[in-house]
Design a protein around this motif. Structure first.
Motif, PDB file in Angstrom:
ATOM      1  N   GLU A 207       0.823  -1.220   0.000  1.00  0.00           N
ATOM      2  CA  GLU A 207       0.000   0.000   0.000  1.00  0.00           C
ATOM      3  C   GLU A 207       0.857   1.270   0.000  1.00  0.00           C
ATOM      4  OE1 GLU A 207      -0.886   0.470   4.814  1.00  0.00           O
ATOM      5  OE2 GLU A 207      -2.518   0.017   3.440  1.00  0.00           O
ATOM      6  N   ARG A 208       2.173   1.126   0.244  1.00  0.00           N
ATOM      7  CA  ARG A 208       3.069   2.290   0.152  1.00  0.00           C
ATOM      8  C   ARG A 208       4.023   2.163  -1.035  1.00  0.00           C
ATOM      9  NH1 ARG A 208       7.832   0.818   2.926  1.00  0.00           N
ATOM     10  NH2 ARG A 208       7.583  -1.152   4.037  1.00  0.00           N
ATOM     11  N   GLY A 209       3.668   1.259  -1.960  1.00  0.00           N
ATOM     12  CA  GLY A 209       4.391   1.206  -3.218  1.00  0.00           C
ATOM     13  C   GLY A 209       5.508   0.197  -3.317  1.00  0.00           C
ATOM     14  N   VAL A 210       5.699  -0.619  -2.293  1.00  0.00           N
ATOM     15  CA  VAL A 210       6.716  -1.671  -2.356  1.00  0.00           C
ATOM     16  C   VAL A 210       6.087  -2.899  -3.010  1.00  0.00           C
ATOM     17  CG1 VAL A 210       8.262  -3.159  -1.020  1.00  0.00           C
ATOM     18  CG2 VAL A 210       7.862  -0.787  -0.300  1.00  0.00           C
ATOM     19  N   ALA A 211       6.711  -3.441  -4.021  1.00  0.00           N
ATOM     20  CA  ALA A 211       6.135  -4.560  -4.763  1.00  0.00           C
ATOM     21  C   ALA A 211       6.086  -5.820  -3.910  1.00  0.00           C
ATOM     22  CB  ALA A 211       6.944  -4.824  -6.026  1.00  0.00           C
ATOM     23  N   PHE A 212       5.052  -6.633  -4.106  1.00  0.00           N
ATOM     24  CA  PHE A 212       4.934  -7.909  -3.397  1.00  0.00           C
ATOM     25  C   PHE A 212       6.205  -8.735  -3.601  1.00  0.00           C
ATOM     26  CE2 PHE A 212       3.903 -12.276  -2.696  1.00  0.00           C
ATOM     27  CZ  PHE A 212       2.926 -12.293  -1.714  1.00  0.00           C
ATOM     28  N   ALA A 213       6.719  -8.752  -4.820  1.00  0.00           N
ATOM     29  CA  ALA A 213       7.903  -9.551  -5.134  1.00  0.00           C
ATOM     30  C   ALA A 213       9.114  -9.098  -4.328  1.00  0.00           C
ATOM     31  CB  ALA A 213       8.207  -9.482  -6.621  1.00  0.00           C
ATOM     32  N   THR A 214       9.238  -7.801  -4.087  1.00  0.00           N
ATOM     33  CA  THR A 214      10.362  -7.286  -3.295  1.00  0.00           C
ATOM     34  C   THR A 214      10.328  -7.867  -1.889  1.00  0.00           C
ATOM     35  OG1 THR A 214      10.417  -5.220  -4.552  1.00  0.00           O
ATOM     36  CG2 THR A 214      11.412  -5.193  -2.358  1.00  0.00           C
ATOM     37  N   VAL A 215       9.151  -7.873  -1.297  1.00  0.00           N
ATOM     38  CA  VAL A 215       8.980  -8.401   0.060  1.00  0.00           C
ATOM     39  C   VAL A 215       9.261  -9.900   0.080  1.00  0.00           C
ATOM     40  CG1 VAL A 215       7.402  -8.626   2.016  1.00  0.00           C
ATOM     41  CG2 VAL A 215       7.226  -6.632   0.486  1.00  0.00           C
ATOM     42  N   ALA A 216       8.582 -10.629  -0.791  1.00  0.00           N
ATOM     43  CA  ALA A 216       8.680 -12.087  -0.787  1.00  0.00           C
ATOM     44  C   ALA A 216      10.083 -12.564  -1.128  1.00  0.00           C
ATOM     45  CB  ALA A 216       7.662 -12.675  -1.761  1.00  0.00           C
ATOM     46  N   ASP A 217      10.699 -11.974  -2.155  1.00  0.00           N
ATOM     47  CA  ASP A 217      12.031 -12.418  -2.554  1.00  0.00           C
ATOM     48  C   ASP A 217      13.057 -12.165  -1.452  1.00  0.00           C
ATOM     49  OD1 ASP A 217      11.136 -13.313  -4.997  1.00  0.00           O
ATOM     50  OD2 ASP A 217      11.719 -11.503  -6.090  1.00  0.00           O
ATOM     51  N   GLY A 218      12.935 -11.029  -0.772  1.00  0.00           N
ATOM     52  CA  GLY A 218      13.865 -10.733   0.304  1.00  0.00           C
ATOM     53  C   GLY A 218      13.729 -11.700   1.461  1.00  0.00           C
ATOM     54  N   LEU A 219      12.491 -11.973   1.867  1.00  0.00           N
ATOM     55  CA  LEU A 219      12.271 -12.899   2.980  1.00  0.00           C
ATOM     56  C   LEU A 219      12.692 -14.314   2.614  1.00  0.00           C
ATOM     57  CD1 LEU A 219       8.785 -11.664   4.286  1.00  0.00           C
ATOM     58  CD2 LEU A 219      11.051 -11.200   5.261  1.00  0.00           C
ATOM     59  N   LEU A 220      12.344 -14.754   1.407  1.00  0.00           N
ATOM     60  CA  LEU A 220      12.710 -16.109   0.980  1.00  0.00           C
ATOM     61  C   LEU A 220      14.229 -16.276   0.902  1.00  0.00           C
ATOM     62  CD1 LEU A 220       9.942 -16.573  -1.712  1.00  0.00           C
ATOM     63  CD2 LEU A 220      10.179 -17.947   0.370  1.00  0.00           C
TER      64      LEU A 220
ATOM     65  N   ASP B 264      -9.423  -6.186  -0.545  1.00  0.00           N
ATOM     66  CA  ASP B 264      -7.976  -5.953  -0.473  1.00  0.00           C
ATOM     67  C   ASP B 264      -7.238  -7.271  -0.245  1.00  0.00           C
ATOM     68  OD1 ASP B 264      -8.054  -3.219  -0.891  1.00  0.00           O
ATOM     69  OD2 ASP B 264      -8.167  -2.725   1.236  1.00  0.00           O
ATOM     70  N   ALA B 265      -7.803  -8.101   0.616  1.00  0.00           N
ATOM     71  CA  ALA B 265      -7.189  -9.398   0.885  1.00  0.00           C
ATOM     72  C   ALA B 265      -7.187 -10.273  -0.365  1.00  0.00           C
ATOM     73  CB  ALA B 265      -7.921 -10.093   2.028  1.00  0.00           C
ATOM     74  N   GLN B 266      -8.291 -10.254  -1.091  1.00  0.00           N
ATOM     75  CA  GLN B 266      -8.361 -11.027  -2.343  1.00  0.00           C
ATOM     76  C   GLN B 266      -7.300 -10.574  -3.335  1.00  0.00           C
ATOM     77  OE1 GLN B 266     -10.126 -13.671  -2.955  1.00  0.00           O
ATOM     78  NE2 GLN B 266     -12.228 -13.545  -2.175  1.00  0.00           N
ATOM     79  N   GLU B 267      -7.084  -9.271  -3.415  1.00  0.00           N
ATOM     80  CA  GLU B 267      -6.071  -8.741  -4.323  1.00  0.00           C
ATOM     81  C   GLU B 267      -4.675  -9.182  -3.881  1.00  0.00           C
ATOM     82  OE1 GLU B 267      -3.798  -6.770  -7.161  1.00  0.00           O
ATOM     83  OE2 GLU B 267      -5.867  -7.490  -7.176  1.00  0.00           O
ATOM     84  N   THR B 268      -4.452  -9.208  -2.585  1.00  0.00           N
ATOM     85  CA  THR B 268      -3.154  -9.662  -2.073  1.00  0.00           C
ATOM     86  C   THR B 268      -2.933 -11.131  -2.396  1.00  0.00           C
ATOM     87  OG1 THR B 268      -3.182  -8.025  -0.301  1.00  0.00           O
ATOM     88  CG2 THR B 268      -1.764  -9.935   0.018  1.00  0.00           C
ATOM     89  N   LEU B 269      -3.964 -11.943  -2.249  1.00  0.00           N
ATOM     90  CA  LEU B 269      -3.844 -13.357  -2.608  1.00  0.00           C
ATOM     91  C   LEU B 269      -3.547 -13.505  -4.098  1.00  0.00           C
ATOM     92  CD1 LEU B 269      -4.017 -16.300  -1.634  1.00  0.00           C
ATOM     93  CD2 LEU B 269      -6.481 -16.220  -2.124  1.00  0.00           C
ATOM     94  N   ARG B 270      -4.146 -12.658  -4.913  1.00  0.00           N
ATOM     95  CA  ARG B 270      -3.870 -12.698  -6.358  1.00  0.00           C
ATOM     96  C   ARG B 270      -2.401 -12.346  -6.627  1.00  0.00           C
ATOM     97  NH1 ARG B 270      -2.767  -9.860 -10.397  1.00  0.00           N
ATOM     98  NH2 ARG B 270      -2.777  -7.914  -9.208  1.00  0.00           N
ATOM     99  N   GLN B 271      -1.886 -11.324  -5.945  1.00  0.00           N
ATOM    100  CA  GLN B 271      -0.487 -10.932  -6.124  1.00  0.00           C
ATOM    101  C   GLN B 271       0.470 -12.046  -5.688  1.00  0.00           C
ATOM    102  OE1 GLN B 271       0.173  -7.262  -4.008  1.00  0.00           O
ATOM    103  NE2 GLN B 271      -1.435  -6.174  -5.101  1.00  0.00           N
ATOM    104  N   ALA B 272       0.022 -12.862  -4.740  1.00  0.00           N
ATOM    105  CA  ALA B 272       0.866 -13.928  -4.200  1.00  0.00           C
ATOM    106  C   ALA B 272       0.929 -15.154  -5.104  1.00  0.00           C
ATOM    107  CB  ALA B 272       0.351 -14.340  -2.826  1.00  0.00           C
ATOM    108  N   GLU B 273       0.090 -15.227  -6.120  1.00  0.00           N
ATOM    109  CA  GLU B 273      -0.020 -16.450  -6.912  1.00  0.00           C
ATOM    110  C   GLU B 273       1.320 -16.979  -7.437  1.00  0.00           C
ATOM    111  OE1 GLU B 273      -3.044 -15.885  -9.853  1.00  0.00           O
ATOM    112  OE2 GLU B 273      -4.687 -16.021  -8.388  1.00  0.00           O
ATOM    113  N   PRO B 274       2.235 -16.130  -7.917  1.00  0.00           N
ATOM    114  CA  PRO B 274       3.516 -16.677  -8.399  1.00  0.00           C
ATOM    115  C   PRO B 274       4.365 -17.301  -7.291  1.00  0.00           C
ATOM    116  CG  PRO B 274       3.131 -14.468  -9.283  1.00  0.00           C
ATOM    117  CD  PRO B 274       2.119 -14.686  -8.198  1.00  0.00           C
TER     118      PRO B 274
END
Length: 343
Positions: free
Chosen positions: A107-120, A148-158
């Motif tokens: 919600e502040r512009g950080v891509a889902f992939a940035t978060v997930a890739d860093g944590l993984l 909003d939650a549904q959209e987050t789940l969609r972003q998480a699909e990859p």
């Protein structure tokens, strides 16, 4: 025979309730703020720690979300994860199932992939260098909408092949589990495990909803379930794991004093309780400190500590074979301790 503190630190254990953003220590917060050119509303580390005087969950959440603003790059999330894994490994943990809040960042512009890739990346490094395995649980922020939650789940699909489950956190009161029935059903259909915060500040009815409407595999917190005798019997019968967080409960005034904490009562009732640290940077204690402080406050016995350790694995999302290995490790540890064999 080692003292209880040494016994606890050496006891193989898992952590099942840890918000990775809640492990952001003030020192790292300032380091990341400098790295990313972000100005914090605090003069120094001491000022941040002084702000950690919470009277309820919302007071904590306000500063929690403020602190998370310094997390911007993949490297930031990697460094955050590794800082946590080093601490939990030193506490005797060999497995952790960590929550992350992607909506706090997207919600502040950080891509889902940035978060997930860093944590993984941090999780992979922790396994390789510390021997700590881990699983990732995506949490939906319950003060936001189900859309909003549904959209987050969609972003998480990859990433769903690398995400073990979904959870539900943030402000509990006024946001019952039923609000997220559809997105939890969608997550279940994708093969994900389901957990939800319920019965921390919310009433026992929220625990009922988590079970009946969300069909969760695990309850996070669950303290207030003890107010409903029928619910307790149901949780015992189902073998439902409760991820209890004693120092968090104390800091957020869920209990007035640690000796008032219901953990020992939970065990006596047959509930499958575990000990976890929740948001340790904010609540004053990582995993071992939660175990040690609670043991002293409640007079937990060595047998109860072993039960808690076993629960932490049988309540995990590891495979039955992996769980069996860890249970054997606990048995071997206890046998070595009782025989006075060095480890």
């Amino acid at each position: 025979m080692p003292d209880l503190e040494s016994f606890i630190r050496g006891l193989p254990k898992a952590e099942l309730h840890l918000h990775i953003e809640g492990s952001l220590e003030p020192e790292l917060m300032f380091e990341l703020a400098r790295r990313n050119g972000i100005e914090l509303p605090f003069a120094d580390v001491e000022a941040v720690r002084a702000a950690y005087a919470f009277s309820n969950l919302q007071d904590f959440l306000d500063i929690y979300y403020q602190g998370a603003q310094v997390l911007v790059t993949e490297r930031d999330f990697h460094d955050l994860a590794m800082a946590y894994f080093r601490r939990v490994a030193a506490d005797g943990a060999v497995h952790a199932e960590i929550f992350f809040d992607p909506q706090t960042h997207t919600e502040r512009g950080v891509a889902f992939a940035t978060v997930a890739d860093g944590l993984l990346a941090g999780m992979a490094e922790a396994k390789a260098t510390l021997g700590v395995t881990s699983k990732l649980i995506l949490c939906f922020l319950r003060h936001l909408s189900e859309d909003d939650a549904q959209e987050t789940l969609r972003q998480a699909e990859p990433y769903l092949d690398r995400i073990a489950g979904v959870g539900l956190d943030s402000s509990e009161l006024g946001h019952p589990p039923a609000k997220f029935a559809k997105v939890f059903a969608a997550a279940r259909a994708q093969g994900l495990k389901l957990v939800a915060h319920a019965g921390e500040e919310g009433p026992p009815e929220y625990v009922h909803e988590a079970l009946d409407i969300l069909a969760v595999d695990r309850i996070d917190h669950g303290n207030r379930a003890l107010e409903d005798a029928g619910l307790v019997k149901r949780l015992v019968a189902q073998g439902m794991t409760l991820t209890v967080c004693p120092l968090s409960n104390l800091k957020l005034c869920v209990v007035d004093e640690l000796p008032d904490h219901p953990l020992k009562r939970m065990l006596r009732l047959g509930l499958k309780a575990t000990i976890n640290s929740d948001d340790p940077a904010y609540f004053g204690g990582y995993l071992a400190e939660n175990w040690i402080s609670t043991t002293h406050a409640l007079g937990l016995t060595r047998d109860e500590l072993v039960t808690l350790a076993r629960n932490s694995f049988t309540g995990s999302f590891l495979t039955p074979g992996e769980i069996a290995v860890h249970l054997t490790e606990i048995d071997n540890y206890v046998a070595d301790v009782e025989a006075g064999r060095p480890r």
